[in-house]
Design a protein around this motif. Structure first.
Motif, PDB file in Angstrom:
ATOM      1  N   SER A 299       0.833  -1.198   0.000  1.00 45.92           N
ATOM      2  CA  SER A 299       0.000   0.000   0.000  1.00 45.92           C
ATOM      3  C   SER A 299       0.873   1.256   0.000  1.00 45.92           C
ATOM      4  CB  SER A 299      -0.917   0.013   1.233  1.00 45.92           C
ATOM      5  OG  SER A 299      -1.690   1.201   1.268  1.00 45.92           O
ATOM      6  N   PRO A 300       0.395   2.327  -0.624  1.00 47.32           N
ATOM      7  CA  PRO A 300       1.172   3.571  -0.637  1.00 47.32           C
ATOM      8  C   PRO A 300       1.305   4.231   0.732  1.00 47.32           C
ATOM      9  CG  PRO A 300      -0.494   3.572  -2.384  1.00 47.32           C
ATOM     10  CD  PRO A 300      -0.805   2.428  -1.464  1.00 47.32           C
ATOM     11  N   VAL A 301       0.371   3.963   1.647  1.00 46.80           N
ATOM     12  CA  VAL A 301       0.334   4.710   2.906  1.00 46.80           C
ATOM     13  C   VAL A 301       0.179   3.768   4.097  1.00 46.80           C
ATOM     14  CG1 VAL A 301      -0.673   6.747   1.796  1.00 46.80           C
ATOM     15  CG2 VAL A 301      -2.179   5.019   2.799  1.00 46.80           C
ATOM     16  N   LYS A 302       0.454   4.294   5.291  1.00 51.17           N
ATOM     17  CA  LYS A 302       0.272   3.525   6.522  1.00 51.17           C
ATOM     18  C   LYS A 302      -1.134   3.684   7.088  1.00 51.17           C
ATOM     19  CE  LYS A 302       5.083   3.644   8.147  1.00 51.17           C
ATOM     20  NZ  LYS A 302       5.985   4.084   9.244  1.00 51.17           N
ATOM     21  N   LYS A 303      -1.669   4.910   7.004  1.00 56.69           N
ATOM     22  CA  LYS A 303      -2.936   5.217   7.673  1.00 56.69           C
ATOM     23  C   LYS A 303      -4.110   5.161   6.700  1.00 56.69           C
ATOM     24  CE  LYS A 303      -0.624   8.164  11.093  1.00 56.69           C
ATOM     25  NZ  LYS A 303      -0.529   9.509  11.688  1.00 56.69           N
ATOM     26  N   GLY A 304      -5.313   5.178   7.280  1.00 52.93           N
ATOM     27  CA  GLY A 304      -6.522   5.169   6.470  1.00 52.93           C
ATOM     28  C   GLY A 304      -7.057   3.767   6.257  1.00 52.93           C
ATOM     29  N   MET A 305      -8.259   3.694   5.690  1.00 55.93           N
ATOM     30  CA  MET A 305      -8.966   2.432   5.528  1.00 55.93           C
ATOM     31  C   MET A 305      -8.186   1.424   4.682  1.00 55.93           C
ATOM     32  SD  MET A 305     -12.846   1.842   4.148  1.00 55.93           S
ATOM     33  CE  MET A 305     -13.545   2.746   5.529  1.00 55.93           C
ATOM     34  N   THR A 306      -7.468   1.914   3.667  1.00 55.47           N
ATOM     35  CA  THR A 306      -6.708   1.017   2.797  1.00 55.47           C
ATOM     36  C   THR A 306      -5.203   1.169   3.009  1.00 55.47           C
ATOM     37  OG1 THR A 306      -7.039   2.677   1.066  1.00 55.47           O
ATOM     38  CG2 THR A 306      -8.440   0.739   1.000  1.00 55.47           C
ATOM     39  N   GLY A 307      -4.825   1.738   4.161  1.00 53.13           N
ATOM     40  CA  GLY A 307      -3.421   1.841   4.520  1.00 53.13           C
ATOM     41  C   GLY A 307      -2.930   0.560   5.177  1.00 53.13           C
ATOM     42  N   VAL A 308      -1.653   0.469   5.360  1.00 52.71           N
ATOM     43  CA  VAL A 308      -1.013  -0.741   5.882  1.00 52.71           C
ATOM     44  C   VAL A 308      -1.564  -1.142   7.248  1.00 52.71           C
ATOM     45  CG1 VAL A 308       1.178  -1.571   6.831  1.00 52.71           C
ATOM     46  CG2 VAL A 308       1.121  -0.525   4.566  1.00 52.71           C
ATOM     47  N   ASN A 309      -1.751  -0.175   8.148  1.00 53.59           N
ATOM     48  CA  ASN A 309      -2.172  -0.517   9.514  1.00 53.59           C
ATOM     49  C   ASN A 309      -3.530  -1.209   9.548  1.00 53.59           C
ATOM     50  OD1 ASN A 309       0.187   0.715  10.356  1.00 53.59           O
ATOM     51  ND2 ASN A 309      -0.797   2.653  10.879  1.00 53.59           N
ATOM     52  N   GLU A 310      -4.511  -0.643   8.850  1.00 52.81           N
ATOM     53  CA  GLU A 310      -5.857  -1.223   8.861  1.00 52.81           C
ATOM     54  C   GLU A 310      -5.920  -2.514   8.052  1.00 52.81           C
ATOM     55  OE1 GLU A 310      -8.449  -0.368  10.708  1.00 52.81           O
ATOM     56  OE2 GLU A 310      -7.097   1.094  11.631  1.00 52.81           O
ATOM     57  N   LEU A 311      -5.193  -2.580   6.940  1.00 52.48           N
ATOM     58  CA  LEU A 311      -5.177  -3.820   6.152  1.00 52.48           C
ATOM     59  C   LEU A 311      -4.571  -4.962   6.961  1.00 52.48           C
ATOM     60  CD1 LEU A 311      -4.098  -2.504   2.621  1.00 52.48           C
ATOM     61  CD2 LEU A 311      -6.336  -3.426   3.264  1.00 52.48           C
ATOM     62  N   ASN A 312      -3.535  -4.669   7.733  1.00 52.33           N
ATOM     63  CA  ASN A 312      -2.928  -5.710   8.568  1.00 52.33           C
ATOM     64  C   ASN A 312      -3.918  -6.231   9.600  1.00 52.33           C
ATOM     65  OD1 ASN A 312      -0.256  -6.416   7.804  1.00 52.33           O
ATOM     66  ND2 ASN A 312       0.453  -4.400   8.429  1.00 52.33           N
ATOM     67  N   LYS A 313      -4.674  -5.332  10.212  1.00 43.56           N
ATOM     68  CA  LYS A 313      -5.673  -5.757  11.199  1.00 43.56           C
ATOM     69  C   LYS A 313      -6.742  -6.628  10.544  1.00 43.56           C
ATOM     70  CE  LYS A 313      -5.172  -1.675  14.189  1.00 43.56           C
ATOM     71  NZ  LYS A 313      -5.842  -0.449  14.679  1.00 43.56           N
ATOM     72  N   MET A 314      -7.224  -6.197   9.373  1.00 45.35           N
ATOM     73  CA  MET A 314      -8.276  -6.945   8.675  1.00 45.35           C
ATOM     74  C   MET A 314      -7.787  -8.337   8.271  1.00 45.35           C
ATOM     75  SD  MET A 314     -10.054  -6.171   4.980  1.00 45.35           S
ATOM     76  CE  MET A 314      -8.560  -6.639   4.106  1.00 45.35           C
ATOM     77  N   LEU A 315      -6.587  -8.393   7.699  1.00 42.59           N
ATOM     78  CA  LEU A 315      -6.073  -9.673   7.217  1.00 42.59           C
ATOM     79  C   LEU A 315      -5.683 -10.587   8.366  1.00 42.59           C
ATOM     80  CD1 LEU A 315      -4.158  -8.051   4.305  1.00 42.59           C
ATOM     81  CD2 LEU A 315      -5.853  -9.849   4.010  1.00 42.59           C
TER      82      LEU A 315
END
Length: 741
Positions: free
Chosen positions: A549-565
């Motif tokens: 992902s281009p960014v860490k924050k936000g709905m499609t950022g690394v942090n939230e994607l990691n939590k979802m996955l």
């Protein structure tokens, strides 16, 4: 607000990084569950807490602490319990009982002020008595300092780092000049030091404060990739964060220059300021690269054409003119840069160069900035490659905080040829260390893709070296026939040229899934990673797929994607251990990445049963075990290396179901999945998109909005880094020409 006083009976949970604690406190014979932020308390300590009663949905009645203090126990039973707790070296349950029986309520004063009397107890000699007293006094001292610093928001973890530096002088040093901690204690920045300074009554206009604030502002160059800051910007920003007049900031800025703590320079006739490390590194790199590249090899006669023809015949290939020129350039020049995109034959050139110089019995070294890049280089050439840090024999200084390299100008590398891949990732500090270790006469070849993202660290070294036009540079642009079959390669070059990529072609490897919202993008990514790719070609997420992902924050950022996955691919279950570190939950079965080079950590190869040491930035693995009792985390990395970390080392790991584009540099993955969405213009640009898709080896899938894909391709407004390297190199060449004329 109520007050409870009692003995710590049990620490149920403790987070050393924010001090959050859940414990059982024995109060008048009853156990009370207390929560709050405490230093590293131990069983048997006697404390008072002020707070309120709360009702937890799962754990029932608890006492939430708002403040506390550590006391000395007041009863003989409490004193004995305290001494027997294991806090004090040299005292167990038996000695604790004997000491209380012998000295009664005076025992603590005797331990502290008159330890020789402890020899009255059977089994305690002079050395043991001294050890007990030192341990007791150090524990009290440490607790006092932890509590003192805790009042200013410093966790016990950081407080212990402060104590290790200043020992018994901690409080006096901080009261005199808390800004010293910024330089002396890793992890303490200007903000924390300033809060402490203001709390203890330091003047807002103190020279200590103003100079620390200016240096803090200039230090931001490291985080932004810049080498320097222009004068007016530095004055204005320093005045703003310090809440002082610009004239005062300017006065102290010049004081720092006079004291030699920062460097004033003219770049393009503009007054700019460097930190000393960045100035020194840039000056050294400019000087050394000119010397290395200008070395005369005329006395070495090598039949390049004949060797190239032999290589073509042996490997049944035909090099084009650019590739041949690249090979010949390495024969005639001390430093050569080879740059080109995917599929342009960089690896073929490296293999040809290796064959030439191996045939001449040259000592050769191959290196790359990261462990994964070095591993890829080894696989592509069949020649052992290593990280630049390992090549330079990386280590730590005596305080184990500063990086050192055993190889330098006084102990140079003993090679005739050094080839460094992924050179776009090398920052100015690492390049400085590398060049210092290269002897005149050693050939240096830098290979990289100038269109990828620059280094995470300061500078834009590869770009500056190329644009100085002072080194031999070979640009590769032709895509070879085999590479043309890959739409990843074709589309990478299209994107780099500002064209829309070819999408969703039948039986190809580059796809776009259209989604209009962040929620839909997340749903599609989850579906693709858990079902569609597995059904399509048997791709397993943990082995083959990487989300970037281009960014860490936000709905499609690394942090939230990691939590979802994590929740969907590795959900919690009975018997599956977990540990929260900082704000990240790690669970057995998680996909994780090593984020810094650790050359000392031990590993075991589970296939060959061999042992070794070293785990590198970018290595990816799976958490196999979290041992709460031993405070250990076991990770199995992709290449079958099993590594055991202490809990204190978990800052070296991050979840890696999704990673940023910067973290992906130097790596390749079978399948790359990337969200495309609205975001900051400085991140959503062509440079970043190009870097991300070239990480995919077999397949790239973009998920999102076509408009923002086009936006990224059109957006060439990457933030221009402020560097003086190009100008320094040009000036050095001019000075050399003038002096030689």
């Amino acid at each position: 607000m109520e007050k409870l006083t009692g003995y710590v009976e049990n620490i149920i949970y403790y987070n050393e990084y924010n001090n959050f604690t859940v414990m059982d406190l024995e109060v008048n014979g009853s156990l009370v569950t207390v929560t709050g932020n405490f230093p590293a308390l131990n069983k048997g300590e006697y404390i008072s807490v002020k707070g309120t009663w709360t009702e937890h949905a799962s754990f029932g009645t608890q006492f939430k602490s708002h403040s506390f203090e550590v006391n000395m126990p007041e009863t003989l039973k409490g004193i004995e319990k305290y001494l027997a707790s294991g806090l004090i070296t040299g005292i167990g349950e038996k000695k604790a009982r004997l000491m209380v029986e012998r000295f009664g309520e005076d025992v603590l004063d005797i331990i502290r002020y008159n330890p020789d009397r402890l020899r009255e107890i059977s089994g305690i000699g002079a050395k043991t008595a001294e050890m007990i007293s030192e341990s007791f006094n150090e524990h009290r001292e440490v607790m006092d300092i932890i509590m003192f610093l805790g009042e200013y928001g410093i966790s016990s973890y950081l407080a212990m780092k402060v104590y290790k530096v200043y020992k018994e002088n901690t409080v006096s040093v901080i009261k005199e000049n808390p800004y010293r901690m910024i330089h002396d204690v890793p992890g303490i920045g200007f903000k924390i030091a300033d809060e402490i300074a203001m709390s203890i009554g330091m003047e807002e206009y103190s020279p200590f404060r103003i100079m620390a604030g200016i240096k803090h502002m200039l230090q931001s160059c490291y985080n932004e990739g810049n080498m320097y800051m222009e004068e007016q910007e530095l004055i204005d920003k320093s005045a703003l964060i310090l809440n002082i007049d610009s004239e005062l900031a300017e006065y102290h800025l010049q004081e720092l220059v006079l004291q030699g703590e920062i460097k004033l320079q003219l770049v393009d006739n503009v007054r700019v300021y460097y930190t000393i490390p960045l100035y020194t590194a840039e000056e050294n790199v400019a000087n050394m690269i000119v010397e290395i590249s200008g070395y005369n090899y005329q006395d070495q006669i090598i039949n390049a054409d004949g060797i190239i023809q032999g290589f073509e015949k042996d490997h049944n290939i035909q090099l084009d003119e650019a590739q041949k020129n690249a090979v010949k350039s390495t024969i005639d020049n001390g430093a050569v840069i080879i740059t080109g995109g995917p599929g342009t034959g960089k690896t073929t050139i490296i293999n040809c160069i290796l064959e030439i110089f191996k045939g001449l019995d040259y000592e050769i070294a191959l290196a790359a900035p990261t462990g994964r890049a070095a591993k890829r280089m080894t696989e592509a050439t069949g020649f052992a490659a290593q990280t630049i840090h390992r090549l330079l024999e990386f280590g730590y200084s005596e305080n184990e905080e500063e990086q050192t390299f055993d190889r330098d100008e006084n102990n140079p590398l003993e090679y005739d040829l050094i080839i460094v891949d992924e050179a776009s990732m090398i920052d100015i500090l690492l390049m400085n260390h590398l060049l210092k270790a290269v002897s005149l006469g050693t050939r240096l070849i830098l290979v990289g893709d100038i269109n990828q993202l620059p280094s995470v660290g300061p500078g834009n070294v590869l770009k500056d070296l190329i644009e100085s036009e002072s080194l031999e540079v070979v640009r590769l642009t032709k895509i070879f026939r085999q590479a043309q079959e890959s739409m990843i390669v074709v589309n990478a070059h299209k994107i780099n040229s500002g064209e829309m990529p070819l999408l969703n072609q039948k039986n190809k490897d580059f796809f776009f899934v259209s989604c209009g919202t962040g929620e839909k993008i997340r749903e599609q990514i989850l579906e693709i990673c858990t079902h569609r790719l597995k059904k399509y070609n048997g791709y397993d997420f943990f082995e083959h797929i990487q989300i970037i992902s281009p960014v860490k924050k936000g709905m499609t950022g690394v942090n939230e994607l990691n939590k979802m996955l994590q929740l969907n691919l590795n959900p919690p279950s009975i018997g599956k251990e977990e540990r929260t570190f900082m704000s990240t939950l790690f669970r057995e079965g998680d996909k994780v990445m090593q984020i810094r080079n650790n050359y000392n950590i031990q590993w075991t190869d589970i296939v060959t049963n061999t042992e070794g040491e070293g785990v590198f930035n970018g290595d990816i693995g799976i958490v196999r075990k979290i041992n709460q009792n031993d405070k250990k985390v076991t990770v199995l990395f992709d290449d079958d290396r099993l590594v055991i970390y202490d809990f204190e080392q978990m800052d070296e790991l991050i979840l890696s179901y999704a990673i940023t584009v910067h973290k992906s540099q130097g790596s390749e993955f079978p399948v790359v999945v990337m969200p495309i969405f609205k975001g900051p213009g400085m991140l959503l640009n062509r440079n970043l998109l190009y870097t991300a898709i070239t990480r995919g080896r077999e397949m790239v899938i973009l998920v999102g909005h076509r408009y923002y894909l086009q936006y990224m391709i059109d957006n060439i407004n990457t933030e221009k880094r402020k560097t003086g390297l190009k100008g320094r190199i040009v000036n050095n060449i001019l000075e050399s020409s003038f002096n030689g004329s």
